[in-house]
Design a protein around this motif. Structure first.
Motif, PDB file in Angstrom:
ATOM      1  N   GLY A   1       6.774 -24.045  15.203  1.00  0.00           N
ATOM      2  CA  GLY A   1       5.392 -24.401  14.898  1.00  0.00           C
ATOM      3  C   GLY A   1       5.320 -25.118  13.560  1.00  0.00           C
ATOM      4  N   PHE A   2       4.263 -25.888  13.368  1.00  0.00           N
ATOM      5  CA  PHE A   2       4.084 -26.631  12.121  1.00  0.00           C
ATOM      6  C   PHE A   2       3.232 -25.822  11.134  1.00  0.00           C
ATOM      7  N   ALA A   3       3.513 -26.034   9.857  1.00  0.00           N
ATOM      8  CA  ALA A   3       2.672 -25.390   8.842  1.00  0.00           C
ATOM      9  C   ALA A   3       1.258 -25.937   8.915  1.00  0.00           C
TER      10      ALA A   3
ATOM     11  N   SER B   1      -2.183 -24.225  12.379  1.00  0.00           N
ATOM     12  CA  SER B   1      -1.376 -23.846  11.222  1.00  0.00           C
ATOM     13  C   SER B   1      -0.596 -22.585  11.553  1.00  0.00           C
ATOM     14  N   PHE B   2       0.743 -22.676  11.383  1.00  0.00           N
ATOM     15  CA  PHE B   2       1.632 -21.547  11.665  1.00  0.00           C
ATOM     16  C   PHE B   2       2.566 -21.329  10.480  1.00  0.00           C
ATOM     17  N   SER B   3       3.161 -20.163  10.432  1.00  0.00           N
ATOM     18  CA  SER B   3       4.210 -19.918   9.443  1.00  0.00           C
ATOM     19  C   SER B   3       5.435 -20.731   9.843  1.00  0.00           C
ATOM     20  N   CYS B   4       6.130 -21.309   8.851  1.00  0.00           N
ATOM     21  CA  CYS B   4       7.310 -22.113   9.169  1.00  0.00           C
ATOM     22  C   CYS B   4       8.363 -21.963   8.075  1.00  0.00           C
ATOM     23  N   PRO B   5       9.642 -22.229   8.414  1.00  0.00           N
ATOM     24  CA  PRO B   5      10.732 -22.067   7.447  1.00  0.00           C
ATOM     25  C   PRO B   5      10.660 -23.013   6.248  1.00  0.00           C
TER      26      PRO B   5
ATOM     27  N   LEU C   1      -2.540 -21.188   7.225  1.00  0.00           N
ATOM     28  CA  LEU C   1      -3.489 -21.630   6.201  1.00  0.00           C
ATOM     29  C   LEU C   1      -4.934 -21.434   6.622  1.00  0.00           C
ATOM     30  N   SER C   2      -5.215 -21.581   7.904  1.00  0.00           N
ATOM     31  CA  SER C   2      -6.580 -21.484   8.412  1.00  0.00           C
ATOM     32  C   SER C   2      -6.923 -20.050   8.801  1.00  0.00           C
ATOM     33  N   THR C   3      -8.208 -19.829   9.082  1.00  0.00           N
ATOM     34  CA  THR C   3      -8.643 -18.501   9.521  1.00  0.00           C
ATOM     35  C   THR C   3      -7.981 -18.143  10.845  1.00  0.00           C
ATOM     36  N   ASP C   4      -7.932 -19.095  11.750  1.00  0.00           N
ATOM     37  CA  ASP C   4      -7.252 -18.942  13.036  1.00  0.00           C
ATOM     38  C   ASP C   4      -6.106 -19.941  13.094  1.00  0.00           C
ATOM     39  N   GLU C   5      -5.063 -19.604  13.830  1.00  0.00           N
ATOM     40  CA  GLU C   5      -3.924 -20.518  13.949  1.00  0.00           C
ATOM     41  C   GLU C   5      -4.353 -21.849  14.559  1.00  0.00           C
TER      42      GLU C   5
END
Length: 276
Positions: A233-235, A247-251, A258-262
């Motif tokens: 997934g992309f940040a 917005s997702f967690s990424c390496p 970053l957002s309220t919802d992914e």
């Protein structure tokens, strides 16, 4: 009440003043030979450090009936140098503090931001690279002015060679985005440097810098813009209409979403450039 001095003390004081201020105490007197002033090392009448201390104590006492008496003291050369060094150190510390305060100047914007307040602007400016400090921020793209189009965003950055700040506000009024070391463009490969970082205000400021795990900083095509990646997934991801985002967690940054919802809906977007 006066102060009583012994004959020995008077002689010592007189010798001291004659040696250190001959222009005052030699007036009207016959010039004496140097041997009169140079004492042998073992001569008990030689003015020693303890004599200086005693003289300093007597002379530093102000006269009780003389309002114009001055408070002064006799100090050694070593003590004088120590005090000068201390003063210089204090002045240097004050100058350094003033310089540090001057470094926190409010950034100058070419236009008023509709998404960032003063607190948020100062937080972001403090985390930008040194090469951007002191230069004005210019608004390159805004959905309120240019409409919602990724193509327009790319077109407005054509020929630009400076870092950019992407600011997004979703329908939940949350503000977040990314600082990119390079302007956004269409490219087959990822681009950017470790200066790139993510941020969010929820409402506290969150700052995610490069983890060093990979170099998937920024990539873009006509259909979407992506920042960070490598973990499925992309940040930060935006579609061609700048309406849907994710917005997702990424390496790349080890960030939280970053957002309220992914998956989020975009309300407004601004892109600023800091040109030097």
């Amino acid at each position: 009440m006066g102060v009583a001095y012994s004959v020995g003390e008077v002689d010592h004081l007189y010798t001291f003043f004659v040696e250190w201020t001959p222009d005052i105490y030699n007036k009207g007197q016959k010039k004496r030979c140097k041997s009169c002033y140079l004492k042998k090392k073992n001569d008990p009448s030689t003015l020693k450090e303890k004599d200086l201390t005693a003289a300093s104590k007597h002379l530093s006492k102000p006269a009780s009936k003389k309002k114009t008496a001055k408070n002064w003291e006799i100090i050694t050369v070593k003590e004088s140098k120590r005090r000068l060094s201390l003063c210089s150190s204090v002045e240097s510390e004050v100058d350094e503090n003033e310089y540090e305060e001057g470094d926190e100047e409010f950034p100058v914007l070419s236009d008023q931001s509709q998404l960032l307040n003063e607190f948020q602007l100062q937080k972001l400016a403090a985390h930008m690279p040194a090469r951007t400090q002191g230069y004005p921020w210019n608004l390159v793209y805004s959905t309120a002015i240019h409409g919602s189009s990724l193509k327009t965003l790319y077109r407005n950055m054509a020929g630009l060679d400076s870092p950019v700040l992407l600011v997004i506000k979703d329908i939940h009024k949350k503000v977040f985005g990314a600082f990119s070391s390079d302007p956004f463009k269409v490219s087959k490969y990822c681009y950017g440097t470790g200066e790139t970082f993510l941020f969010s205000f929820n409402p506290d400021f969150q700052h995610y810098t490069w983890s060093g795990e990979n170099s998937y900083f920024v990539s873009g095509n006509w259909d979407s813009l992506q920042i960070g990646g490598g973990g499925g997934g992309f940040a930060l991801w935006l579609d061609a209409d700048l309406y849907h985002g994710a917005s997702f967690s990424c390496p790349t940054f080890h960030n939280a979403p970053l957002s309220t919802d992914e998956d989020f809906i975009v309300q407004d977007v601004e892109v600023w450039t800091v040109q030097n």
